[in-house]
Design a protein around this motif. Structure first.
Motif, PDB file in Angstrom:
ATOM      1  N   LEU A  49      82.684  -1.554 -75.673  1.00 33.40           N
ATOM      2  CA  LEU A  49      83.055  -2.901 -75.248  1.00 33.40           C
ATOM      3  C   LEU A  49      82.455  -3.225 -73.883  1.00 33.40           C
ATOM      4  N   GLU A  50      81.817  -4.387 -73.785  1.00 35.56           N
ATOM      5  CA  GLU A  50      81.184  -4.785 -72.524  1.00 35.56           C
ATOM      6  C   GLU A  50      82.214  -5.254 -71.509  1.00 35.56           C
ATOM      7  N   HIS A  51      83.238  -5.960 -71.971  1.00 37.84           N
ATOM      8  CA  HIS A  51      84.283  -6.495 -71.088  1.00 37.84           C
ATOM      9  C   HIS A  51      85.638  -5.933 -71.498  1.00 37.84           C
ATOM     10  N   ASP A  52      86.557  -5.863 -70.542  1.00 39.72           N
ATOM     11  CA  ASP A  52      87.869  -5.282 -70.810  1.00 39.72           C
ATOM     12  C   ASP A  52      88.947  -6.088 -70.095  1.00 39.72           C
ATOM     13  N   PHE A  53      90.064  -6.327 -70.767  1.00 43.85           N
ATOM     14  CA  PHE A  53      91.166  -7.070 -70.166  1.00 43.85           C
ATOM     15  C   PHE A  53      91.798  -6.309 -68.999  1.00 43.85           C
ATOM     16  N   ALA A  54      91.522  -5.016 -68.891  1.00 44.53           N
ATOM     17  CA  ALA A  54      92.054  -4.238 -67.768  1.00 44.53           C
ATOM     18  C   ALA A  54      91.504  -4.748 -66.439  1.00 44.53           C
ATOM     19  N   ASP A  55      90.363  -5.452 -66.478  1.00 42.98           N
ATOM     20  CA  ASP A  55      89.747  -5.967 -65.252  1.00 42.98           C
ATOM     21  C   ASP A  55      90.422  -7.241 -64.751  1.00 42.98           C
ATOM     22  N   VAL A  56      91.259  -7.869 -65.579  1.00 43.93           N
ATOM     23  CA  VAL A  56      91.881  -9.140 -65.223  1.00 43.93           C
ATOM     24  C   VAL A  56      93.169  -8.888 -64.437  1.00 43.93           C
ATOM     25  N   LYS A  57      93.226  -9.397 -63.220  1.00 41.02           N
ATOM     26  CA  LYS A  57      94.421  -9.247 -62.378  1.00 41.02           C
ATOM     27  C   LYS A  57      95.381 -10.409 -62.631  1.00 41.02           C
ATOM     28  N   GLY A  58      96.662 -10.089 -62.829  1.00 40.74           N
ATOM     29  CA  GLY A  58      97.645 -11.145 -63.077  1.00 40.74           C
ATOM     30  C   GLY A  58      97.432 -11.799 -64.431  1.00 40.74           C
ATOM     31  N   GLN A  59      97.805 -13.064 -64.529  1.00 37.40           N
ATOM     32  CA  GLN A  59      97.615 -13.877 -65.746  1.00 37.40           C
ATOM     33  C   GLN A  59      98.216 -13.223 -66.985  1.00 37.40           C
ATOM     34  N   GLU A  60      99.389 -12.583 -66.844  1.00 38.73           N
ATOM     35  CA  GLU A  60      99.995 -11.881 -67.979  1.00 38.73           C
ATOM     36  C   GLU A  60     100.346 -12.850 -69.107  1.00 38.73           C
ATOM     37  N   SER A  61     100.838 -14.037 -68.752  1.00 38.26           N
ATOM     38  CA  SER A  61     101.208 -14.998 -69.794  1.00 38.26           C
ATOM     39  C   SER A  61      99.980 -15.481 -70.559  1.00 38.26           C
ATOM     40  N   ILE A  62      98.845 -15.611 -69.862  1.00 40.57           N
ATOM     41  CA  ILE A  62      97.618 -16.058 -70.528  1.00 40.57           C
ATOM     42  C   ILE A  62      97.076 -14.945 -71.427  1.00 40.57           C
ATOM     43  N   LYS A  63      97.172 -13.708 -70.958  1.00 43.44           N
ATOM     44  CA  LYS A  63      96.744 -12.576 -71.800  1.00 43.44           C
ATOM     45  C   LYS A  63      97.554 -12.531 -73.085  1.00 43.44           C
ATOM     46  N   ARG A  64      98.854 -12.771 -72.948  1.00 40.68           N
ATOM     47  CA  ARG A  64      99.720 -12.807 -74.129  1.00 40.68           C
ATOM     48  C   ARG A  64      99.267 -13.910 -75.082  1.00 40.68           C
ATOM     49  N   LEU A 116      88.648 -14.764 -68.824  1.00 40.96           N
ATOM     50  CA  LEU A 116      89.534 -14.465 -69.948  1.00 40.96           C
ATOM     51  C   LEU A 116      88.819 -14.687 -71.277  1.00 40.96           C
ATOM     52  N   ALA A 117      88.067 -15.783 -71.377  1.00 36.51           N
ATOM     53  CA  ALA A 117      87.377 -16.096 -72.633  1.00 36.51           C
ATOM     54  C   ALA A 117      86.360 -15.021 -72.995  1.00 36.51           C
ATOM     55  N   LYS A 118      85.634 -14.515 -71.999  1.00 32.68           N
ATOM     56  CA  LYS A 118      84.617 -13.494 -72.267  1.00 32.68           C
ATOM     57  C   LYS A 118      85.220 -12.203 -72.810  1.00 32.68           C
ATOM     58  N   ARG A 119      86.490 -11.983 -72.513  1.00 31.96           N
ATOM     59  CA  ARG A 119      87.140 -10.744 -72.953  1.00 31.96           C
ATOM     60  C   ARG A 119      87.848 -10.884 -74.297  1.00 31.96           C
ATOM     61  N   LEU A 120      87.857 -12.082 -74.862  1.00 30.29           N
ATOM     62  CA  LEU A 120      88.533 -12.262 -76.141  1.00 30.29           C
ATOM     63  C   LEU A 120      87.910 -11.421 -77.264  1.00 30.29           C
ATOM     64  N   PRO A 121      86.567 -11.336 -77.386  1.00 30.53           N
ATOM     65  CA  PRO A 121      86.012 -10.499 -78.462  1.00 30.53           C
ATOM     66  C   PRO A 121      86.455  -9.042 -78.393  1.00 30.53           C
ATOM     67  N   SER A 122      86.791  -8.573 -77.190  1.00 31.10           N
ATOM     68  CA  SER A 122      87.159  -7.161 -77.042  1.00 31.10           C
ATOM     69  C   SER A 122      88.520  -6.841 -77.650  1.00 31.10           C
ATOM     70  N   ILE A 123      89.343  -7.869 -77.929  1.00 27.44           N
ATOM     71  CA  ILE A 123      90.648  -7.606 -78.542  1.00 27.44           C
ATOM     72  C   ILE A 123      90.706  -8.066 -79.999  1.00 27.44           C
ATOM     73  N   LEU A 124      89.637  -8.669 -80.486  1.00 25.42           N
ATOM     74  CA  LEU A 124      89.584  -9.003 -81.908  1.00 25.42           C
ATOM     75  C   LEU A 124      89.431  -7.712 -82.710  1.00 25.42           C
ATOM     76  N   PRO A 125      89.904  -7.682 -83.957  1.00 25.29           N
ATOM     77  CA  PRO A 125      89.754  -6.461 -84.764  1.00 25.29           C
ATOM     78  C   PRO A 125      88.288  -6.066 -84.881  1.00 25.29           C
ATOM     79  N   PRO A 126      87.984  -4.761 -84.916  1.00 27.73           N
ATOM     80  CA  PRO A 126      86.589  -4.335 -85.055  1.00 27.73           C
ATOM     81  C   PRO A 126      85.961  -4.932 -86.310  1.00 27.73           C
TER      82      PRO A 126
END
Length: 512
Positions: free
Chosen positions: A190-205, A230-240
């Motif tokens: 994965l190129e991007h990871d949600f672990a890099d996003v600080k805060g924004q827990e409600s948006i991640k949800r 946040l948008a760039k990291r969406l593909p990283s949580i979609l099913p493989p």
């Protein structure tokens, strides 16, 4: 002497075999027929120089080259190598007894080296289907074509290698890759990871819910709030991607010539982010000789439209039909091509022309009228196809300065995949429905039934928040996804409550 060589033409995402008949007889002249475009017609100059620079020549006789079927338009420079080999064989400069057993494609440079071509994968699929022994093409495209098993794929760098193969019997080394092994190795890169996003827990949800149900989503917030991140990291949580999805995606990118050299099967879901100056043809595909647009290049992935109101209205409106049908059909006088376009739409926008909410402390303020006019650039029918609207606020300093990392994309993806598997089982008898975002009114009535308490809650919310009628179905679909994430077979009151929060643009007085 007459010789037949075989090439291929790509229409849509499929290939059609082209028979190239080369006849060399007494007389003078070079005649190319069979509806070639300018790039094909110019091949004679490249072929002449390439042959001369490798010790051969274009014979001083009458050369007729026919590309059959003659009623299909041929375009591009990928037939150079086919023509050159046909001319050499027909003029008896080389022996090529078994040349008809191979598909031969490649663009020639003046020194005889080969440039990459478009559509190598669909050409290889068609070659195997029609029983050809092998496929000779530029080495930059070899790994892409070698995805197809049961077909000898020879990647070459210079026309001399092909001449030696047919004339002298010098063996070429086939390109062999283990498609499954390579594919599964690259799934977790994965190129991007949600672990890099600080805060924004409600948006991640919110993004997790969108990914789990395949829901289109729009993010509304001021500059610097993290919408693009946040948008760039969406593909990283979609099913493989499945192997079938990867093959579909690779075919489209192959036809468009967007696959990098020496790359085989695409294992990561595509993420496309066109600029707001894009034309409607570039977005949905088309042109004089149709090519896939951005919505097809994002098939099985994410299409991100940043600053949505800045896109031309005509550009946004042409997306309405592909968003519903998940394919786009481009019609011309002589033919029609269809490209798949099953993608998740992620849009972002500022709440006003100045970029900020209606806040007296904002650096740039806009009146309520200006904000309404700005939001009015997006049509109701397009918003109708976006299930989730969420406000994104700036991250406070104490969150930005935290050392602790957030939850990783890998762990979020596991929950999303589990929810998707529930949906796949639920809709296994429906041909065109695979996840909650695709269901229609009939499936909503069947799978989104509410108990009395939930109905009362939804009724109260719609009346007090002045939610529009179009929000009703969207809330039910999103609440069904929230229930799936929670592992609940029945939609509960808390699922409805959370789904109601994700309809910001449907609330009257949202702008204050």
């Amino acid at each position: 002497m007459l010789v037949k060589v075989y090439g291929s033409a790509v229409f849509g995402v499929d290939a059609t075999t082209i028979t190239i008949e080369v006849n060399v007889a007494s007389g003078i002249g070079y005649h190319l027929v069979g509806l070639p475009d300018n790039a094909v017609k110019e091949s004679s100059y490249r072929i002449t120089a390439a042959l001369q620079n490798n010790g051969y020549k274009l014979p001083g006789k009458k050369i007729i080259v026919n590309m059959a079927p003659a009623d299909l338009r041929k375009e591009g420079s990928a037939y150079d190598l086919s023509f050159a080999m046909g001319i050499l064989a027909a003029s008896e400069q080389i022996k090529a007894i078994n040349i008809s057993e191979y598909i031969i494609m490649g663009e020639l440079s003046l020194d005889g080296s080969l440039q990459p071509i478009k559509g190598a994968l669909p050409i290889a699929i068609q070659a195997k289907k029609e029983g050809f022994k092998g496929f000779i093409l530029p080495e930059q495209n070899a790994r892409e074509a070698a995805i197809v098993s049961g077909l000898d794929v020879f990647g070459i760098s210079n026309i001399k290698e092909v001449i030696d193969f047919f004339h002298s019997g010098k063996q070429l080394k086939p390109t062999i890759i283990n498609t499954r092994e390579t594919f599964f190795q690259d799934l977790d890169n994965l190129e991007h990871d949600f672990a890099d996003v600080k805060g924004q827990e409600s948006i991640k949800r919110c993004m997790e819910i969108a990914a789990a149900g395949g829901h289109n989503i729009i993010l509304i917030g001021p500059p610097g709030a993290g919408k693009t991140m946040l948008a760039k990291r969406l593909p990283s949580i979609l099913p493989p991607m499945t192997l079938q999805e990867a093959l579909e995606t690779t075919k489209i990118h192959s036809v468009a010539g967007r696959i990098k050299d020496n790359v085989g099967l695409l294992a990561q879901r595509p993420f496309r982010s066109p600029h707001h100056t894009i034309s409607d043809v570039a977005l949905v595909g088309g042109g004089g000789y149709p090519q896939p647009g951005e919505i097809s290049l994002s098939h099985n992935g994410v299409l991100f439209l940043d600053e949505l109101p800045e896109f031309k209205r005509s550009v946004l409106e042409v997306m309405r039909q592909p968003l519903e049908d998940r394919e786009v059909t481009i019609s011309r006088a002589r033919f029609t091509v269809t490209y798949p376009s099953s993608f998740m739409l992620v849009a972002s926008m500022n709440p006003s022309p100045g970029g900020y909410f209606n806040d007296p402390d904002a650096p740039v303020s806009s009146s309520s009228y200006e904000m309404q006019r700005y939001l009015g650039k997006i049509s109701g029918p397009l918003l109708d196809r976006i299930d989730i609207h969420i406000e994104v606020t700036p991250v406070p300093f104490d969150k930005l300065s935290e050392e602790r990392k957030g939850e990783s994309s890998k762990s979020i993806r596991e929950r999303v995949s589990k929810a998707r598997s529930i949906q796949s089982e639920r809709f296994q008898d429906l041909e065109n429905v695979h996840y909650n975002a695709q269901i229609g009114p009939r499936q909503i009535r069947e799978h989104c039934q509410l108990d009395d308490a939930s109905k009362t809650l939804l009724k109260t919310a719609m009346e007090k928040l002045n939610l529009s009628a179009r929000a009703y179905d969207r809330i039910l679909k999103v609440s069904r996804t929230i229930a799936d994430l929670a592992g609940s077979s029945q939609i509960q009151g808390e699922h409805i409550s959370e789904a109601i929060q994700y309809r910001s643009l449907d609330r009257e007085g949202w702008l204050g």
